[in-house]
Every structure is written in C-alpha cells, then in structure tokens.
Design a protein around this motif. Structure first.
Motif, PDB file in Angstrom:
ATOM      1  N   MET A  34     -39.174  42.431  46.558  1.00 16.52           N
ATOM      2  CA  MET A  34     -37.957  42.458  47.003  1.00 16.52           C
ATOM      3  C   MET A  34     -37.377  42.417  48.766  1.00 16.52           C
ATOM      4  O   MET A  34     -37.488  43.490  49.263  1.00 16.52           O
ATOM      5  CB  MET A  34     -37.245  43.396  46.073  1.00 16.52           C
TER       6      MET A  34
ATOM      7  N   LYS B 298     -39.797  42.878  36.126  1.00 18.00           N
ATOM      8  CA  LYS B 298     -40.660  43.200  37.570  1.00 18.00           C
ATOM      9  C   LYS B 298     -40.234  44.700  37.588  1.00 18.00           C
ATOM     10  O   LYS B 298     -38.847  44.823  37.551  1.00 18.00           O
ATOM     11  CB  LYS B 298     -40.229  42.114  38.260  1.00 18.00           C
ATOM     12  N   SER B 299     -41.164  45.069  38.227  1.00 21.44           N
ATOM     13  CA  SER B 299     -40.960  46.907  38.733  1.00 21.44           C
ATOM     14  C   SER B 299     -40.153  47.011  39.706  1.00 21.44           C
ATOM     15  O   SER B 299     -40.625  46.019  41.109  1.00 21.44           O
ATOM     16  CB  SER B 299     -41.629  47.210  38.988  1.00 21.44           C
ATOM     17  N   LEU B 300     -39.000  48.074  40.280  1.00 26.10           N
ATOM     18  CA  LEU B 300     -38.458  47.601  41.320  1.00 26.10           C
ATOM     19  C   LEU B 300     -38.510  48.730  42.547  1.00 26.10           C
ATOM     20  O   LEU B 300     -38.846  50.138  41.615  1.00 26.10           O
ATOM     21  CB  LEU B 300     -36.520  47.713  40.887  1.00 26.10           C
TER      22      LEU B 300
ATOM     23  N   GLN C 217     -31.410  37.152  43.637  1.00 27.13           N
ATOM     24  CA  GLN C 217     -32.872  37.858  43.834  1.00 27.13           C
ATOM     25  C   GLN C 217     -33.606  37.097  42.104  1.00 27.13           C
ATOM     26  O   GLN C 217     -34.081  36.671  41.199  1.00 27.13           O
ATOM     27  CB  GLN C 217     -33.222  38.379  43.679  1.00 27.13           C
ATOM     28  N   ILE C 218     -32.876  38.237  41.033  1.00 26.18           N
ATOM     29  CA  ILE C 218     -32.870  37.847  39.614  1.00 26.18           C
ATOM     30  C   ILE C 218     -32.162  37.262  39.348  1.00 26.18           C
ATOM     31  O   ILE C 218     -33.213  35.887  38.346  1.00 26.18           O
ATOM     32  CB  ILE C 218     -31.948  39.277  38.715  1.00 26.18           C
TER      33      ILE C 218
ATOM     34  N   HIS D 107     -36.239  34.739  41.397  1.00 29.70           N
ATOM     35  CA  HIS D 107     -37.811  35.446  42.347  1.00 29.70           C
ATOM     36  C   HIS D 107     -37.896  36.812  41.986  1.00 29.70           C
ATOM     37  O   HIS D 107     -38.240  37.239  42.551  1.00 29.70           O
ATOM     38  CB  HIS D 107     -36.667  35.582  43.782  1.00 29.70           C
ATOM     39  N   LEU D 108     -36.946  37.533  41.075  1.00 27.30           N
ATOM     40  CA  LEU D 108     -37.536  38.615  40.228  1.00 27.30           C
ATOM     41  C   LEU D 108     -37.263  38.990  38.538  1.00 27.30           C
ATOM     42  O   LEU D 108     -36.151  38.579  38.501  1.00 27.30           O
ATOM     43  CB  LEU D 108     -35.854  40.667  40.760  1.00 27.30           C
ATOM     44  N   PRO D 109     -38.315  37.905  38.727  1.00 28.08           N
ATOM     45  CA  PRO D 109     -38.415  37.908  36.750  1.00 28.08           C
ATOM     46  C   PRO D 109     -38.796  39.081  36.215  1.00 28.08           C
ATOM     47  O   PRO D 109     -38.391  40.277  36.483  1.00 28.08           O
ATOM     48  CB  PRO D 109     -39.684  37.566  37.183  1.00 28.08           C
ATOM     49  N   THR D 110     -37.694  38.645  35.192  1.00 29.75           N
ATOM     50  CA  THR D 110     -37.777  40.096  33.835  1.00 29.75           C
ATOM     51  C   THR D 110     -39.184  41.159  34.349  1.00 29.75           C
ATOM     52  O   THR D 110     -40.319  40.621  33.699  1.00 29.75           O
ATOM     53  CB  THR D 110     -37.930  39.626  32.351  1.00 29.75           C
TER      54      THR D 110
ATOM     55  N   PHE E   2     -36.422  48.993  36.399  1.00 28.44           N
ATOM     56  CA  PHE E   2     -37.190  47.025  35.995  1.00 28.44           C
ATOM     57  C   PHE E   2     -36.342  46.152  35.908  1.00 28.44           C
ATOM     58  O   PHE E   2     -34.546  46.494  35.480  1.00 28.44           O
ATOM     59  CB  PHE E   2     -37.775  47.328  34.731  1.00 28.44           C
ATOM     60  N   VAL E   3     -36.485  44.846  35.642  1.00 34.91           N
ATOM     61  CA  VAL E   3     -35.404  43.632  35.958  1.00 34.91           C
ATOM     62  C   VAL E   3     -35.632  43.319  34.197  1.00 34.91           C
ATOM     63  O   VAL E   3     -36.287  43.783  33.691  1.00 34.91           O
ATOM     64  CB  VAL E   3     -35.371  42.449  36.578  1.00 34.91           C
TER      65      VAL E   3
END
Length: 125
Positions: free
Chosen positions: A1, A34-36, A24-25, A29-32, A75-76
């Motif tokens: 990120m 995905k851990s932040l 990004q979501i 670029h930040l898929p479902t 998470f996303v």
C-alpha cells in the motif's frame, strides 16, 4: 500500500490517508480481503500519530471500505459494484464541472464544449 502525505496540503493528514486508501480499493490495487498494515505500523511508516491512522481507518470502516477483526487486523471489504460506479461518476462530474468552468471563463459556448467532448469521446473508441 503506497500513501504519500503532503504537509503543504490544506487537507488533514487522516483525510489524505483515507482518500488514497479508498482510491486504491476502488481501482482494484487493494483487492477484497487484502490485509492492511496495522494502524501502528502505518503510523510509523508515514511518521504520523497513531491517532491519525486510527481516525483514517475508522472513517474507511464506517464507509464500508474496510473491516476489522479484533486481534487479526483490518482488511479490504467486498465492494458493491454500484458504490464503485457511483464513486467513479462523482469523479467524472467533478472533472466535467471544472472543464465547464474553464470553458465559461474563456467564453466558449456550450455547443463547442459539447462538440469537443463528442470528438474526444469518439477518439477513445
């Protein structure tokens, strides 16, 4: 990120973080799922207060972009396709409004702006 903070911006830092994560979501670029990074880790990476990252994450969660699991992190969230479309339409409207203001300032009639938009739209096909 990847997040870039501008100290020169009039926008508060938590809003800059919020907007960039949201972009990004929305762009994928930040898929479902995905851990932040943890709030603490992100605060350290950006050299900002933990309270700032906490506020950004709270806003993102409140608006349905991320979800948190106690002890596991953030998470996303699965994004609603209508929400994505609405966000993109909002961006297009803002850009078109800016173009219209510029056209008015230059005295360009609506018919010429419509013609230009039509030409540009067809070029992309």
């Amino acid at each position: 990120m990847k997040i870039l903070i501008s100290n020169r911006s009039k926008q508060p830092i938590y809003e800059q973080i919020n907007e960039q994560v949201k972009e990004q979501i929305m762009s994928g670029h930040l898929p479902t799922g995905k851990s932040l990074p943890s709030m603490r880790q992100l605060a350290k990476e950006l050299s900002v207060s933990l309270i700032t990252t906490k506020r950004a994450y709270e806003e993102l969660e409140k608006n349905g972009y991320i979800y948190s699991v106690v002890g596991k992190g953030s998470f996303v969230a699965d994004q609603n396709s209508e929400l994505i479309k609405e966000e993109k339409m909002k961006g297009i409207e803002e850009q078109l409004s800016s173009a219209i203001r510029s056209g008015r300032e230059m005295g360009i009639p609506l018919s010429e702006l419509q013609e230009l938009l039509d030409m540009l739209y067809r070029e992309e096909d």
